[in-house]
Every structure is written in structure tokens, then in C-alpha cells.
Design a protein around this motif. Structure first.
Motif, PDB file in Angstrom:
ATOM      1  N   VAL A   1      -2.061  13.528  -8.829  1.00 39.57           N
ATOM      2  CA  VAL A   1      -3.019  13.143  -7.792  1.00 39.57           C
ATOM      3  C   VAL A   1      -4.404  13.214  -8.408  1.00 39.57           C
ATOM      4  O   VAL A   1      -4.820  14.261  -8.896  1.00 39.57           O
ATOM      5  N   THR A   2      -5.090  12.085  -8.419  1.00 39.14           N
ATOM      6  CA  THR A   2      -6.419  12.031  -9.036  1.00 39.14           C
ATOM      7  C   THR A   2      -7.516  11.691  -8.036  1.00 39.14           C
ATOM      8  O   THR A   2      -8.687  11.874  -8.349  1.00 39.14           O
TER       9      THR A   2
ATOM     10  N   LYS B   1      -1.125   8.344  11.685  1.00 38.45           N
ATOM     11  CA  LYS B   1      -1.706   9.422  10.881  1.00 38.45           C
ATOM     12  C   LYS B   1      -1.763  10.697  11.706  1.00 38.45           C
ATOM     13  O   LYS B   1      -2.028  10.669  12.912  1.00 38.45           O
ATOM     14  N   ASN B   2      -1.487  11.801  11.041  1.00 37.99           N
ATOM     15  CA  ASN B   2      -1.583  13.125  11.641  1.00 37.99           C
ATOM     16  C   ASN B   2      -2.874  13.748  11.125  1.00 37.99           C
ATOM     17  O   ASN B   2      -2.931  14.253  10.005  1.00 37.99           O
ATOM     18  N   SER B   3      -3.943  13.690  11.956  1.00 36.54           N
ATOM     19  CA  SER B   3      -5.262  14.134  11.516  1.00 36.54           C
ATOM     20  C   SER B   3      -5.336  15.637  11.300  1.00 36.54           C
ATOM     21  O   SER B   3      -6.194  16.123  10.566  1.00 36.54           O
ATOM     22  N   LYS B   4      -4.425  16.397  11.932  1.00 36.65           N
ATOM     23  CA  LYS B   4      -4.456  17.848  11.772  1.00 36.65           C
ATOM     24  C   LYS B   4      -3.823  18.288  10.458  1.00 36.65           C
ATOM     25  O   LYS B   4      -4.267  19.243   9.836  1.00 36.65           O
ATOM     26  N   SER B   5      -2.763  17.580  10.060  1.00 36.05           N
ATOM     27  CA  SER B   5      -2.039  17.972   8.841  1.00 36.05           C
ATOM     28  C   SER B   5      -2.290  17.024   7.680  1.00 36.05           C
ATOM     29  O   SER B   5      -1.717  17.182   6.611  1.00 36.05           O
ATOM     30  N   PHE B   6      -3.095  15.983   7.892  1.00 35.25           N
ATOM     31  CA  PHE B   6      -3.560  15.096   6.826  1.00 35.25           C
ATOM     32  C   PHE B   6      -2.417  14.322   6.161  1.00 35.25           C
ATOM     33  O   PHE B   6      -2.298  14.291   4.937  1.00 35.25           O
TER      34      PHE B   6
ATOM     35  N   ARG C   1      -5.610  22.301  -0.554  1.00 31.78           N
ATOM     36  CA  ARG C   1      -4.403  21.817   0.124  1.00 31.78           C
ATOM     37  C   ARG C   1      -3.503  21.203  -0.939  1.00 31.78           C
ATOM     38  O   ARG C   1      -3.872  20.237  -1.602  1.00 31.78           O
ATOM     39  N   CYS C   2      -2.298  21.763  -1.113  1.00 39.13           N
ATOM     40  CA  CYS C   2      -1.512  21.358  -2.274  1.00 39.13           C
ATOM     41  C   CYS C   2      -0.007  21.325  -1.999  1.00 39.13           C
ATOM     42  O   CYS C   2       0.781  21.547  -2.908  1.00 39.13           O
ATOM     43  N   SER C   3       0.400  21.042  -0.760  1.00 34.95           N
ATOM     44  CA  SER C   3       1.827  20.874  -0.488  1.00 34.95           C
ATOM     45  C   SER C   3       2.004  20.024   0.768  1.00 34.95           C
ATOM     46  O   SER C   3       1.138  19.995   1.641  1.00 34.95           O
ATOM     47  N   VAL C   4       3.143  19.318   0.833  1.00 32.73           N
ATOM     48  CA  VAL C   4       3.469  18.465   1.976  1.00 32.73           C
ATOM     49  C   VAL C   4       4.971  18.583   2.229  1.00 32.73           C
ATOM     50  O   VAL C   4       5.775  18.462   1.297  1.00 32.73           O
ATOM     51  N   TYR C   5       5.351  18.799   3.507  1.00 34.66           N
ATOM     52  CA  TYR C   5       6.768  18.872   3.880  1.00 34.66           C
ATOM     53  C   TYR C   5       6.963  18.031   5.144  1.00 34.66           C
ATOM     54  O   TYR C   5       6.395  18.336   6.193  1.00 34.66           O
ATOM     55  N   LEU C   6       7.772  16.966   5.040  1.00 33.33           N
ATOM     56  CA  LEU C   6       7.951  16.033   6.145  1.00 33.33           C
ATOM     57  C   LEU C   6       9.432  15.858   6.457  1.00 33.33           C
ATOM     58  O   LEU C   6      10.258  15.671   5.548  1.00 33.33           O
ATOM     59  N   ASN C   7       9.775  15.890   7.753  1.00 35.74           N
ATOM     60  CA  ASN C   7      11.126  15.596   8.233  1.00 35.74           C
ATOM     61  C   ASN C   7      11.098  14.195   8.821  1.00 35.74           C
ATOM     62  O   ASN C   7      10.709  13.990   9.967  1.00 35.74           O
ATOM     63  N   CYS C   8      11.500  13.219   8.034  1.00 33.47           N
ATOM     64  CA  CYS C   8      11.360  11.820   8.417  1.00 33.47           C
ATOM     65  C   CYS C   8      12.336  11.472   9.542  1.00 33.47           C
ATOM     66  O   CYS C   8      13.554  11.669   9.417  1.00 33.47           O
TER      67      CYS C   8
ATOM     68  N   TYR D   1      -3.260  12.817   2.401  1.00 32.74           N
ATOM     69  CA  TYR D   1      -4.618  12.792   1.872  1.00 32.74           C
ATOM     70  C   TYR D   1      -5.226  14.191   1.923  1.00 32.74           C
ATOM     71  O   TYR D   1      -4.658  15.118   2.476  1.00 32.74           O
ATOM     72  N   CYS D   2      -6.387  14.324   1.300  1.00 32.61           N
ATOM     73  CA  CYS D   2      -7.072  15.621   1.176  1.00 32.61           C
ATOM     74  C   CYS D   2      -6.274  16.607   0.318  1.00 32.61           C
ATOM     75  O   CYS D   2      -6.345  17.819   0.522  1.00 32.61           O
ATOM     76  N   LEU D   3      -5.484  16.101  -0.606  1.00 36.18           N
ATOM     77  CA  LEU D   3      -4.768  16.984  -1.535  1.00 36.18           C
ATOM     78  C   LEU D   3      -5.685  17.393  -2.684  1.00 36.18           C
ATOM     79  O   LEU D   3      -6.579  16.641  -3.084  1.00 36.18           O
TER      80      LEU D   3
END
Length: 709
Positions: free
Chosen positions: A262-263, A143-148, A105-112, A196-198
Motif C-alpha cells: 500500500v503506497t 462505503k462504510n465511513s466508520k470503518s473506512f 490503521r493496518c488491518s481489514v476483516y470483511l464477511n462478504c 482506505y486510510c491504511l
């Protein structure tokens, strides 16, 4: 404090603990965020109707069963990064248990502040997930548990006593701005978005802004000034940031780009109002940080390519369907074809496609097979500890060029293990077949092998209940291999070093499928028989006669070792006995089972359970395979659902047993000429002690074959 309604001591680096009794019963708002508070969170502050923010502190970790985590409490509480736990996921996910993260999992897109929105740009089509459904408040944790992903917000607009929830989301009804910029989320003090989970690695973070509350029309709406700080991964990247100044006016889009790493599989982006800018002008001044959208993209090649073209998703889908169809065909041939040779060839021919790791990934995980990461060496080759980018610890088994096994055995291992999943079998994550390398990637077992714990001076002490659990777990794993799986598997080399222990000391059988008979060697006693002296059943060691009862015999030896804490292949109790099993047989005659139990337990064991384990061990190591029970019966015996039959030889018969006589002769000869007989060296080297008499005796070895070391 009697009539106090709000307590705000946030961002003060305060130390200490919250008092157990707070007399201010009228408190409605408690802001303790960004301090160094420790200890427990007292139940006295957890009163219905309160808004409490405990984020960014060092309190004791709050588990799901504690009052602060109960969903039926009528309060708003923010526990984001509130605990002192070293587990990074638990800090951002309070009140939660372990999280099962998806791979790569290596991307995040959020519409705040807005709804889900699909955006097309030069790099492709992206879905920005919205959080408009979360109204927000003075102490919000979502938290959005489906999209982390999720966000944490704290603070109250003190100049306003109404419409509080509406003000945490901003919306510009009509403008020339892209829809992505017409909504925004705002916070009076601090707003943190997290994912998370990246997959660990380098990322590009794009923060999208537009000042949609203020205007450019020269009216009172143009008088405001918003100033805040921006942190990424706790590092200040924008100090006293002003959207209007950067964008050259209000209601204009602005993108700020940053690079970060991200470490620990978690990314945090915080916006913090530091008390600067306008608070009262214009009317109901909306101070505090504001953000329109967030786009996080990895800099890895394999992830970037996945995001560039939508057509690639179709290709991936077709490939996955083809692989699934191929696996089903292979399984059908493997399980139902009557032609055994053809089934095996079909399986081997397709197993190469099961490889899902590149050699580059494995080299990175093991630091190019650094000797410092080497954790073991077996007949298959060396084993290395590794760390995948997603934080998963692995064990990499490397086929040695000097190993007796080859590519066919490697493929057989992959084909078998990928079809077998059981709590008491070591899990195979994948394999690699690049550059003439044959690698197996297993789950990492934190507590090494059972042999290491029992015989090699480990600091870990196995108590009696744990030993019972280990014996039952091994039995369940073997029962699955022998009787429950679609593929009936005989392990061939059950021993203490092939039983690994996980973090909770649960036993897991390893290396099944690796050992194979050498079809070319037909001698009476073959050094190529897959097994270990001390654990091999006599019919297998002498004649290569292999059934599941050979595993039952080896299991009986392991159980005796667990009870005694001694190695059957190297422990000689006294001169009267040649090995551990002979000593156990003598004590069984006298019904003296307690003397067998490991002295390190100090008497802390159940006598009846010890008797049951010893009886099961001796029953499993019976010289006749037909008298050994199936592993499903062994599980029932250990769990007390089936009685263990008493099989005790008569004293006269036992004293004349040729099995132990032969082993004593070998032992005496080894004491005098230890260099002449080693491991599985051909027994013909022992001709000086009488080849013919020794061969005749070995034919009846039975349960004492483990004494031949």
C-alpha cells in the motif's frame, strides 16, 4: 436507440465524451465501466429510475454539490474510480470532501455477503464486518465511513428478470462449513472491495472462497463452472480462477494468500468475470465472481503485535488512562499552583512522556536526515521535510549540538505547544527524545515563511485581500497566546520568518516557547536576549524587560513589512531615513499612506484599509509599551470593529527625535566599517562614534530600534 432498454459497452477501453443529449429515453441500464471516457457527466443521463455505472473512467471530478451526487435522486449510480483526479482518496470516494484518517490503521476483516461475525483462530479474536445489509444491484457503490471500507459492483444477470437483488448475495443454509464460508457476495461482471486510510507498507491478503451455489451430488446443481480473474492493486494475481478446481470440489473452504504493498493509503481487490465458464446451466445460472471473506493483515511489527493478543488491548487502555491522568495532574500543577518554580519542574519532569515517535520512524520519514530534505535552519537547529507512512507530510526540527538551547528548553517547547491549539499556531504532532536526539515534529507548511514570500524572490505573489488575511491571522494567534489560552505566552521573537503560510496562505505562528532568556548574563544589552534585531521592542533589547507588549511591537513591524513588501531590518528607503519605520512615520505626517504600499500590487488595494494597517503598525511600534494596544484590540481594529486612534507626532518634535538620530549615526558608521558591527554584536564596538552619546540616544530608541541592523 429509441426503444433501447440496456446499453452495455463496459470493458472496451473506449475514449471520448458522453454526448450531452441521449435520445434513448427508455434506457434503464447504462454500463460504461472500465473505459477511458473523459469530460463531464451530462445531466441528461441522470434520470430517475436508471441504473448507471461510470466506474473506472477518467471523467471530471464530481463534487458533493453536483447532480450525480445528490441523495434525493431516484437512481442507482456507481462513481467508484470514475474521475481523473490525482487524489487517490477522491477516486475511491466520489462526491466526498477531505477525509480525516485515523493513525496506524493496518488491518481489514470483511464477511462478504454476511453479517458481522467474530472468529477465533490461532492468532487471536477478530471481528469480520459484514455487508449483508447492502442488497446490491446492477450498479452498486457502498462505503462504510466508520470503518473506512466499501465495495463497487457492476452488471446485471441477464438471464433473470426477477429476484435481482437477492442474487447478489449467496447463502448456504446448512453445511459443515464454518459460518464464515456459508455466505458470499457475487457479481455478474465486476466486484471490487476497497479499504482506505491504511498505513502505507507491506500487507498479507487472505481471500476466502467456497463454491456454495454448486454442489457435489451429481445432480444438475453440480454441472456449473465458475471462472473469473482476481486483481490486487490493479495487478492480475489469479487468471481464470476456478474455486472448485482449487478446493477439489464444491462447498469446501479455500484460502488464497497474496502479498501486496500500500503506497497511497488505499487497497483495492477486484474480481472480474471475463466471459468464461457456465452462464445458463444449471437453471438461472449464477455466473460471475464470488468471494466469501477477506482478511488483510499488515506485516509491520507494531501492528502485528497489536493483533496477536486481546490482553494487549487492556494494557493499552490502562496506559492511555494513566497518561491521561498524568497529563491532567501536570496541567493542574501548571495552571493553578502558586509556586511557579515547582510548576515548571513538574511540567518538565512529565513532558518526556509526550514523545510518541521513535527515532527509527523519523529517520525513515526524512531519509536519515538527508540534506536534500533540509528546508531551513534556525537558532534551534536544522529543519527537515519528512513523510510519515500514513502519507502525512511533516517538518522535523532537530536540536543542534551548537545551539544555545538545551534539553530543558526542548521540554518547555513540548509542554507549552501540546497545550496550545489554535488555527493560527503551527500544530505540533509529537516529539522524539531517543539517543540524545531532541526532535519536534510539526505540521508541514506548504508555502514556506512570510519572509520567503515577501523578501526572497518567491514566485508567489500575495494580493491585497491575502495580506489583510495574514495580518488578521497573526493578530488572532497572538491574542490567543496573550489573552485567551490558559498559559499566558510571550513569543519573544515575532518576525516574518516565524510566520508560516499553509496551502491556503493562512498564517501560522511558529517557534513560540523556543526562545528563552539567559538568566546568567546580566549585562545591560545581552546577546542572549531571545529576539531578532529589527523586531525587538526597545525596553526588551536594552533592559530585558519582557511583557506581551514586546510581541505587540514586533507585530507592528511585521504588519509594516506586509504592507510595503520590504524588510525593516535591511531596507533603507534613502539617505534621509535610517529604516522602514522612520520612512513610514514621515509619510504618516503627510497622510500619504498609499506611497507605502508594495508597488508590486500595481494599485490593486483598498486605500482605507492601507491607512488602517499603517496606523495600526505605528501604534503597535510606539516607544512607550503602555501606549501599545493589546492584541485583542488590534484584531478589532483590523476587522473594523474599533477605530484606530490617530497618533501623529508634531513635525518639529519628530525632526529632533533622538531615536532616529542615533540610528542614522549607526547606519553611517556601518557603511564605513560594515565588518565591525554585525547582528547583535555588543554596541560597545561602536565606541568610535561616541559611546556615551550613543548610549544616551539608545535609551529613547522606541519604535526605531528595528533600524539597528
Amino acid at each position: 436507440m429509441k426503444n433501447l432498454l440496456m446499453l452495455d459497452v463496459s470493458f472496451n477501453m473506449l475514449v471520448g465524451e458522453i454526448p450531452n443529449d441521449i435520445s434513448a429515453k427508455n434506457l434503464k441500464f447504462i454500463f460504461l465501466t472500465h473505459n477511458l471516457l473523459t469530460g463531464n457527466v451530462p445531466d441528461t443521463i441522470l434520470q430517475d429510475g436508471r441504473n448507471i455505472d461510470l466506474s473506472y473512467n477518467d471523467f471530471t471530478y464530481l463534487g458533493p454539490q453536483q447532480p450525480a451526487c445528490q441523495e434525493n435522486m431516484k437512481l442507482n449510480i456507481n462513481l467508484f474510480r470514475s474521475s481523473s483526479t490525482e487524489n487517490s482518496l477522491r477516486r475511491v470516494l466520489p462526491c466526498s470532501e477531505a477525509v480525516d484518517c485515523p493513525p496506524h490503521r493496518c488491518s481489514v476483516y470483511l464477511n462478504c455477503g454476511g453479517n458481522d461475525l467474530t472468529i477465533n483462530d490461532k492468532d487471536g479474536k477478530f471481528v469480520y464486518e459484514g455487508d449483508a445489509a447492502v442488497a446490491g444491484g446492477v450498479s452498486t457503490y457502498f462505503k462504510n465511513s466508520k470503518s473506512f471500507w466499501g465495495f463497487s459492483s457492476t452488471g446485471d444477470f441477464m438471464d433473470d428478470n426477477d429476484l435481482q437483488n437477492v442474487r447478489y448475495i449467496q447463502h448456504l443454509p446448512s453445511s459443515n462449513l464454518s459460518e464464515l464460508y456459508t455466505t458470499a457476495r457475487i457479481s455478474p461482471i465486476s466486484l471490487t472491495y476497497f479499504s482506505y486510510c491504511l498505513e502505507n507498507g507491506n500487507y498479507t491478503v487472505n481471500l476466502l472462497f467456497a463454491e456454495i451455489y454448486f454442489a457435489n451430488d451429481g445432480t444438475y446443481r453440480s454441472l456449473g463452472k465458475r471462472i473469473f480473474d482476481v486483481y490486487i492493486q490493479d495487478k492480475l494475481v489469479q487468471k481464470q480462477f476456478n474455486i472448485e478446481d482449487e478446493a477439489d470440489g464444491a462447498q469446501k473452504p479455500l484460502i488464497k494468500q497474496f502479498n501486496t504493498s500500500v503506497t497511497n493509503s488505499t487497497l483495492e481487490i477486484q474480481f472480474y468475470w471475463a466471459g468464461k465458464g457456465t452462464t445458463r446451466i444449471p437453471h438461472r445460472g449464477v455466473y460471475g465472481p464470488l468471494v466469501s471473506a477477506i482478511a488483510v493483515k499488515s506485516n509491520f511489527k507494531h501492528c502485528s503485535k497489536d493483533l496477536k493478543k486481546g490482553a494487549l488491548y487492556i494494557i493499552v487502555g490502562v496506559v492511555m488512562f494513566s497518561i491521561t491522568l498524568l497529563v491532567l495532574c501536570v496541567l493542574w500543577w501548571r495552571f493553578y499552583s502558586r509556586d511557579k518554580q515547582r510548576k515548571e519542574e513538574d511540567l518538565r519532569g512529565s513532558e518526556v512522556q509526550a514523545a510518541c515517535y521513535s527515532l527509527k520512524q523519523i529517520k525513515a520519514a526524512t531519509n536519515n536526515f538527508d540534506s536534500a530534505n533540509k528546508i531551513g535552519e534556525g537558532g534551534f537547529g536544522p529543519v527537515y521535510q519528512g513523510l510519515l507512512p500514513n502519507g502525512t507530510v511533516i517538518a522535523v526540527k532537530q536540536l543542534s549540538s551548537r545551539s544555545k538551547q538545551g534539553s530543558q528548553e526542548f521540554l518547555n517547547e513540548v509542554g507549552l505547544i501540546t497545550c496550545l491549539q489554535h488555527p493560527n499556531l503551527v500544530r505540533l504532532y509529537g516529539c522524539c527524545t531517543e539517543a540524545e536526539q531532541f526532535l519536534l515534529i510539526y505540521e508541514y507548511m506548504e508555502n514556506n515563511s512570510l519572509a520567503h514570500t515577501l523578501f526572497e524572490g518567491s514566485q508567489l505573489m500575495l494580493d491585497w485581500p491575502t495580506r489583510i488575511k495574514i495580518c488578521i491571522g497573526i493578530a488572532r494567534g497572538l491574542a490567543f497566546l496573550h489573552e485567551e489560552s490558559q498559559l499566558r505566552i510571550v513569543h519573544r521573537d515575532i518576525k516574518a520568518t516565524n510566520v508560516l503560510l499553509d496551502r491556503d496562505l493562512n498564517p501560522k505562528i511558529s517557534d513560540f516557547g523556543l526562545a528563552r532568556l539567559n538568566e546568567e548574563e546580566k549585562t545591560h544589552i545581552s546577546t542572549r536576549v531571545a529576539g531578532t534585531i529589527g523586531y525587538m521592542a526597545p525596553e526588551y533589547a536594552l533592559w530585558g524587560y519582557l511583557t506581551s507588549k514586546a510581541d505587540v511591537y514586533s507585530y507592528g513591524v511585521v504588519v509594516m513589512e506586509v504592507v510595503t513588501g520590504k524588510s525593516n531590518s535591511s531596507f533603507v528607503p534613502m539617505s534621509d531615513f535610517c529604516c522602514l519605520l522612520e520612512w513610514a512615520c514621515r509619510l504618516q505626517q503627510r497622510e500619504n499612506y498609499s506611497e507605502l504600499v508594495d508597488r508590486r500590487l500595481g494599485g490593486s488595494f483598498d486605500v482605507e484599509e492601507a491607512e488602517r494597517l499603517v496606523k495600526v503598525s505605528l501604534l503597535c511600534t510606539n516607544g512607550s509599551p503602555s501606549l501599545r494596544p493589546p492584541m485583542s484590540d488590534v484584531v478589532s481594529m483590523l476587522e473594523g470593529r474599533l477605530n484606530v486612534p490617530d497618533v501623529i507626532p508634531e513635525p518639529g518634535t519628530f525632526s529632533d527625535d533622538s531615536r532616529f538620530k542615533a540610528m542614522r549615526e549607526i547606519f553611517r558608521h556601518q557603511q564605513g566599517q560594515s565588518s565591525n558591527i554585525i547582528g547583535t554584536q555588543r554596541l560597545t564596538n561602536a565606541a568610535s562614534i561616541g559611546t556615551q552619546s550613543l548610549t544616551n540616544s539608545l535609551a529613547d530608541i522606541g519604535s526605531s530600534s528595528a533600524c539597528s541592523h
